[in-house]
Design an enzyme around this catalytic site. Structure first.
Site, PDB file in Angstrom:
ATOM      1  N   GLU A  62      -5.209   5.512  -3.832  1.00  0.00           N
ATOM      2  CA  GLU A  62      -3.834   5.970  -4.001  1.00  0.00           C
ATOM      3  C   GLU A  62      -3.574   6.151  -5.485  1.00  0.00           C
ATOM      4  O   GLU A  62      -3.843   5.221  -6.247  1.00  0.00           O
ATOM      5  CB  GLU A  62      -2.865   4.953  -3.401  1.00  0.00           C
ATOM      6  CG  GLU A  62      -1.487   5.508  -3.196  1.00  0.00           C
ATOM      7  CD  GLU A  62      -0.627   4.609  -2.322  1.00  0.00           C
ATOM      8  OE1 GLU A  62      -0.102   5.101  -1.326  1.00  0.00           O
ATOM      9  OE2 GLU A  62      -0.500   3.423  -2.657  1.00  0.00           O
ATOM     10  N   HIS A  81       4.858   7.559  -0.001  1.00  0.00           N
ATOM     11  CA  HIS A  81       5.280   6.152  -0.067  1.00  0.00           C
ATOM     12  C   HIS A  81       6.440   6.080  -1.048  1.00  0.00           C
ATOM     13  O   HIS A  81       6.251   5.911  -2.245  1.00  0.00           O
ATOM     14  CB  HIS A  81       4.104   5.292  -0.522  1.00  0.00           C
ATOM     15  CG  HIS A  81       4.393   3.828  -0.503  1.00  0.00           C
ATOM     16  ND1 HIS A  81       4.539   3.123   0.663  1.00  0.00           N
ATOM     17  CD2 HIS A  81       4.564   2.936  -1.503  1.00  0.00           C
ATOM     18  CE1 HIS A  81       4.779   1.854   0.380  1.00  0.00           C
ATOM     19  NE2 HIS A  81       4.801   1.714  -0.922  1.00  0.00           N
TER      20      HIS A  81
END
Length: 119
Positions: A62, A81
């Protein structure tokens, strides 16, 4: 299966090939915890077979780099996110709270109940 757990040494790689093999065919894995809780390669193996699907709010690595196989894997939904309040959050939360309290006091069914357990 919804994953919502902190990332610790005990949970890193928790969702590995063995874990995924125990999921029923057609199951949906939802990860809203931390990316490294899921073994990405093991997940890719299962979704590429079409055996399970995944909805990922987090990934490992990520941020997910362009061209990563998860971007095009069948049955995988990747969402950003993003956390934190917006200007719309507080008014909506207040309306929901007032409505829920009204329903509770008047012995009416509550909204947004997902699962009840126990007595």
């Amino acid at each position: 299966m919804i994953l919502s757990t902190p990332l610790t040494e005990a949970t890193r790689g928790l969702v590995n090939a063995d874990f995924l093999s125990l999921m029923k065919d057609g199951a949906l894995l939802v990860n809203v915890s931390r990316g490294p809780v899921v073994d990405t390669n093991a997940l890719l193996t299962e979704v590429e077979k079409g055996r399970i699907s995944a909805a990922l709010d987090v990934t490992d690595p990520e941020p997910l780099p362009p061209g990563h196989p998860l971007w095009t894997a069948p049955g995988v939904l990747i969402s950003p996110h993003v956390g934190g309040p917006t200007s719309a959050f507080l008014p909506r939360a207040k309306r929901l709270l007032v409505d829920q309290l009204h329903r509770f006091v008047n012995h009416e069914p509550l909204r947004n109940v997902i699962l009840t357990t126990g007595t």
